[in-house]
Design a protein around this motif. Sequence first.
Motif, PDB file in Angstrom:
ATOM      1  N   PHE B  34       4.749   7.279   3.367  1.00  0.00           N
ATOM      2  CA  PHE B  34       3.310   7.029   3.343  1.00  0.00           C
ATOM      3  C   PHE B  34       2.862   6.725   4.760  1.00  0.00           C
ATOM      4  O   PHE B  34       3.392   5.823   5.391  1.00  0.00           O
ATOM      5  N   VAL B  35       1.892   7.473   5.234  1.00  0.00           N
ATOM      6  CA  VAL B  35       1.299   7.104   6.521  1.00  0.00           C
ATOM      7  C   VAL B  35      -0.202   6.960   6.340  1.00  0.00           C
ATOM      8  O   VAL B  35      -0.779   7.459   5.372  1.00  0.00           O
ATOM      9  N   GLY B  36      -0.822   6.326   7.298  1.00  0.00           N
ATOM     10  CA  GLY B  36      -2.264   6.142   7.244  1.00  0.00           C
ATOM     11  C   GLY B  36      -2.640   4.993   8.146  1.00  0.00           C
ATOM     12  O   GLY B  36      -1.777   4.222   8.561  1.00  0.00           O
ATOM     13  N   PRO B  37      -3.923   4.899   8.430  1.00  0.00           N
ATOM     14  CA  PRO B  37      -4.360   3.829   9.331  1.00  0.00           C
ATOM     15  C   PRO B  37      -4.194   2.462   8.667  1.00  0.00           C
ATOM     16  O   PRO B  37      -4.009   2.359   7.457  1.00  0.00           O
ATOM     17  N   SER B  38      -4.259   1.434   9.481  1.00  0.00           N
ATOM     18  CA  SER B  38      -4.097   0.080   8.968  1.00  0.00           C
ATOM     19  C   SER B  38      -5.143  -0.223   7.901  1.00  0.00           C
ATOM     20  O   SER B  38      -6.299   0.143   8.037  1.00  0.00           O
ATOM     21  N   GLY B  39      -4.720  -0.837   6.835  1.00  0.00           N
ATOM     22  CA  GLY B  39      -5.655  -1.245   5.789  1.00  0.00           C
ATOM     23  C   GLY B  39      -5.968  -0.157   4.774  1.00  0.00           C
ATOM     24  O   GLY B  39      -6.820  -0.340   3.920  1.00  0.00           O
ATOM     25  N   LEU B  46       2.968   0.562  -2.254  1.00  0.00           N
ATOM     26  CA  LEU B  46       4.413   0.336  -2.303  1.00  0.00           C
ATOM     27  C   LEU B  46       4.733  -0.877  -3.174  1.00  0.00           C
ATOM     28  O   LEU B  46       5.677  -0.870  -3.963  1.00  0.00           O
ATOM     29  N   ARG B  47       3.909  -1.926  -3.023  1.00  0.00           N
ATOM     30  CA  ARG B  47       4.150  -3.141  -3.794  1.00  0.00           C
ATOM     31  C   ARG B  47       3.866  -2.909  -5.271  1.00  0.00           C
ATOM     32  O   ARG B  47       4.481  -3.556  -6.134  1.00  0.00           O
ATOM     33  N   ILE B  48       2.958  -1.993  -5.556  1.00  0.00           N
ATOM     34  CA  ILE B  48       2.713  -1.642  -6.953  1.00  0.00           C
ATOM     35  C   ILE B  48       3.939  -0.937  -7.525  1.00  0.00           C
ATOM     36  O   ILE B  48       4.381  -1.229  -8.637  1.00  0.00           O
ATOM     37  N   ILE B  49       4.517  -0.046  -6.722  1.00  0.00           N
ATOM     38  CA  ILE B  49       5.722   0.640  -7.189  1.00  0.00           C
ATOM     39  C   ILE B  49       6.845  -0.371  -7.409  1.00  0.00           C
ATOM     40  O   ILE B  49       7.606  -0.292  -8.367  1.00  0.00           O
ATOM     41  N   ALA B  50       6.916  -1.370  -6.521  1.00  0.00           N
ATOM     42  CA  ALA B  50       7.971  -2.374  -6.633  1.00  0.00           C
ATOM     43  C   ALA B  50       7.757  -3.300  -7.818  1.00  0.00           C
ATOM     44  O   ALA B  50       8.704  -3.912  -8.302  1.00  0.00           O
ATOM     45  N   GLY B  51       6.506  -3.418  -8.270  1.00  0.00           N
ATOM     46  CA  GLY B  51       6.225  -4.355  -9.351  1.00  0.00           C
ATOM     47  C   GLY B  51       5.801  -5.713  -8.844  1.00  0.00           C
ATOM     48  O   GLY B  51       5.783  -6.687  -9.591  1.00  0.00           O
ATOM     49  N   LEU B  52       5.458  -5.795  -7.560  1.00  0.00           N
ATOM     50  CA  LEU B  52       5.011  -7.075  -7.013  1.00  0.00           C
ATOM     51  C   LEU B  52       3.506  -7.253  -7.155  1.00  0.00           C
ATOM     52  O   LEU B  52       2.979  -8.333  -6.948  1.00  0.00           O
ATOM     53  N   THR B 186      16.418   8.410  -3.830  1.00  0.00           N
ATOM     54  CA  THR B 186      14.975   8.522  -3.676  1.00  0.00           C
ATOM     55  C   THR B 186      14.488   7.387  -2.782  1.00  0.00           C
ATOM     56  O   THR B 186      14.828   6.229  -3.004  1.00  0.00           O
ATOM     57  N   ILE B 187      13.710   7.725  -1.774  1.00  0.00           N
ATOM     58  CA  ILE B 187      13.232   6.702  -0.848  1.00  0.00           C
ATOM     59  C   ILE B 187      11.727   6.824  -0.684  1.00  0.00           C
ATOM     60  O   ILE B 187      11.205   7.928  -0.505  1.00  0.00           O
ATOM     61  N   VAL B 188      11.033   5.715  -0.769  1.00  0.00           N
ATOM     62  CA  VAL B 188       9.613   5.680  -0.419  1.00  0.00           C
ATOM     63  C   VAL B 188       9.493   4.759   0.783  1.00  0.00           C
ATOM     64  O   VAL B 188       9.987   3.630   0.760  1.00  0.00           O
ATOM     65  N   TYR B 189       8.853   5.242   1.819  1.00  0.00           N
ATOM     66  CA  TYR B 189       8.918   4.584   3.115  1.00  0.00           C
ATOM     67  C   TYR B 189       7.510   4.503   3.675  1.00  0.00           C
ATOM     68  O   TYR B 189       6.799   5.505   3.738  1.00  0.00           O
ATOM     69  N   VAL B 190       7.091   3.315   4.064  1.00  0.00           N
ATOM     70  CA  VAL B 190       5.754   3.137   4.634  1.00  0.00           C
ATOM     71  C   VAL B 190       5.870   2.954   6.141  1.00  0.00           C
ATOM     72  O   VAL B 190       6.749   2.229   6.608  1.00  0.00           O
ATOM     73  N   LEU B 200      11.652  11.631   9.435  1.00  0.00           N
ATOM     74  CA  LEU B 200      12.409  11.181   8.273  1.00  0.00           C
ATOM     75  C   LEU B 200      12.022  11.899   6.984  1.00  0.00           C
ATOM     76  O   LEU B 200      12.844  12.109   6.111  1.00  0.00           O
ATOM     77  N   ALA B 201      10.751  12.284   6.885  1.00  0.00           N
ATOM     78  CA  ALA B 201      10.224  12.639   5.578  1.00  0.00           C
ATOM     79  C   ALA B 201      10.630  14.019   5.095  1.00  0.00           C
ATOM     80  O   ALA B 201      10.731  14.959   5.872  1.00  0.00           O
ATOM     81  N   ASP B 202      10.885  14.114   3.791  1.00  0.00           N
ATOM     82  CA  ASP B 202      10.842  15.412   3.132  1.00  0.00           C
ATOM     83  C   ASP B 202       9.383  15.716   2.831  1.00  0.00           C
ATOM     84  O   ASP B 202       8.959  16.858   2.829  1.00  0.00           O
ATOM     85  N   LYS B 203       8.667  14.647   2.538  1.00  0.00           N
ATOM     86  CA  LYS B 203       7.297  14.804   2.102  1.00  0.00           C
ATOM     87  C   LYS B 203       6.485  13.648   2.673  1.00  0.00           C
ATOM     88  O   LYS B 203       6.892  12.496   2.552  1.00  0.00           O
ATOM     89  N   ILE B 204       5.375  13.980   3.300  1.00  0.00           N
ATOM     90  CA  ILE B 204       4.527  12.929   3.852  1.00  0.00           C
ATOM     91  C   ILE B 204       3.284  12.805   2.983  1.00  0.00           C
ATOM     92  O   ILE B 204       2.709  13.806   2.562  1.00  0.00           O
ATOM     93  N   VAL B 205       2.895  11.582   2.719  1.00  0.00           N
ATOM     94  CA  VAL B 205       1.652  11.326   2.002  1.00  0.00           C
ATOM     95  C   VAL B 205       0.704  10.666   2.997  1.00  0.00           C
ATOM     96  O   VAL B 205       0.953   9.558   3.453  1.00  0.00           O
TER      97      VAL B 205
END
Lengths: 282, 374
Positions: B34-39, B46-52, B186-190, B200-205
């Motif tokens: 996952f990339v994108g500007p701050s905020g 990511l925290r939603i995926i983690a369940g936090l 499987t890796i999700v990386y911010v 690193l990415a196979d796929k960038i969001v």
Amino acid sequence: MSFSNIRREDASRAVIVHAILLTYTLVALYPIFLVVINAFKTRKGIFRDPMGLPNAETFSLDGFTKVLAKSNFELFFYNSFTVTIVTIVIVLLFAAMAAWALSEYKFPGGTALGLYLAIGIMVPIRLGSVSILNLVVDLGLVNTLTALVLVYVAQGLPLAIFILTEFMHQIPKDLKEAARCDGVGEFKIFFAIILPLIRPAVATVAVFTMIPIWNDLWFPLILAPGDGKQTITLGVQQFIGQYVTDWNAVLASLSLAIIPILILYLIFSRQLIRGLTSGAVK
Amino acid sequence: MADLKLDQIRKSYGAVDVLHGIDLDVKDGEFVVFVGPSGCGKSTLLRIIAGLEDITGGNLMIDGDVVNTKSPRDRGIAMVFQSYALYPHMTVYKNMAFGLKLDKQDKAAIDTRVREAARVLQLDQLLDRRPSELSGGQRQRVAIGRAIVRQPKVFLFDEPLSNLDAALRVQTRIEIAKLHQKLQSTIVYVTHDQVEAMTLADKIVVMNGGNVEQVGSPMQLYHHPQTRFVAGFIGSPAMNFTNVTIDAVAQNKVTVSVPGGMKSVLPFDVPADAVGKLVELGIRPEHLTLGEEGALTVSGEVDVVEKLGDSTYLYLKLANGDRVTVRAAGHSRVRIGETVTASAPAGAAHLFAPNGKAFAKIDCPAEFSADDDT
Ligand SMILES: Nc1ncnc2c1ncn2[C@@H]1O[C@H](COP(=O)(O)OP(=O)(O)OP(=O)(O)O)[C@@H](O)[C@H]1O
Ligand SMILES: [Mg+2]
């Protein structure tokens, strides 16, 4: 140039600060010092030269032998110790758990509950002495150590919860969340991560809780004055009646009473110094 | 094994909407960044995926099971935090074994796993140290080790390298890449470091303001950005943009006039009613070369020169005041104040409508296409 100036300023400030602290320490310790030296003097020595150190002529262990041989000193001691230790354990356990709930979980009424508990810090528990006495009588707990423990737990909890809540707020959120991701249950997080990390705070609270209990005269007097249940402070008061002119015994028992609290303090204060969170997050 | 599916995931904090319906498919073994500007909501997602964090709306599926209300421990995920979040009062060994003990696995099995992870991450010598006695890079490796030993279905990383210095960041990045090859997990990386994303990415969001702008392989995003935002976000230095007027539209051809008066014919499918309108032309600094051979020419006065050794960046000021960055050869002798002309092949151009959407490029030459990339 300016660099060394700053250093000199720092040094002189350190001297002033230490001078003030030393003076305060001396003022605070002097009465205790007087009690201890006079405990080792003969009766005559105490009255003739109360400020003087015991010398060959005035030295005597009379007070100690009397206290240990002729009174129930060990029992008083045991009572005080039991009440203090049991109270500390209960206060720390429940205060830590309450603090964890208040700082970590959002639930309706959480803030109000926190405030309600904080009010307990401001209202002296002695204001409720009459109702406490009634309650204890109704519960049939008069002349038991249990009554004292219950009252002291009530007295100690508010401040303990307040201090521990503040400390728990400071534990990085990531740490708890990392533990949750690690599959650690909430109880385990509390006991295996949070408690070890706030050990300095727990020690502080232990000291704050322990000293007023050990020194208290009021509640032992009204709730458990009966034979065999007196605490050390109450026991000493009764010496005054019993040996009305015998200062040796009073001073000796006071000197002895300092020892356990000193030991407990030393144990807890070692924890106060440790900063444990270093290296957790950065 | 583990695929991850996000279906219209929404998140609000009270009245504030942070995520506005995210759809995403992550296949087993994929490395998604996952990339994108701050905020923009990367960490929140990511925290939603983690369940936090609780989900406000939509469904989250791991391995086909809806896990919306499951706790982190029941999702089979492991997360590596930006702050490392190591338990400070435990040794490295205990840090890694802590999560395992609770599964009541037998001691020997735990020990093998921890030592294996420590070996992979070169932590063997450090197992008895406390986190405070480790360097930043070592701490980060312990944090990764703690994730590995759990053998999770999905690894989650939230900006794991941003606290490391530049050299260590490159090294750890390579280690993470190797790790992914080895574990095939499987890796999700911010991150907001686009070099990390590209390498690193196979796929960038690419995310922006709580929405997914575009999902694709690094090369797809680089060559075929669907929006102006993605075009400007991917690539370093950033793509140049300037406003151009559409002069004429023909079958799969569009004629635009670049500031300075020059006209170029570009291979885009633009509707006929766009003639006379302003659109945005995008061109990457590395596709511009000094000289006039290309179909698309810009010229302007050089007002900044940056020499990097292997290349030199020239900043031109166009007739309409827009800046254009040109990547010239390292030995370029162009000085500040000179007027230079740079050009690029027509296929290197990007054209964006006023709403930010890209116009479709026709017959993209291979060097500007990600078609061989699947
Ligand atoms: N607890 C919260 N309450 C209210 N708003 C929040 C909360 N947490 C995050 N937000 C908001 O949600 C948005 C997304 O935050 P998030 O942390 O996901 O951003 P990010 O993409 O990870 O940014 P960065 O790159 O800076 O880490 C931000 O605008 C932030 O202000
Ligand atoms: Mg973030």
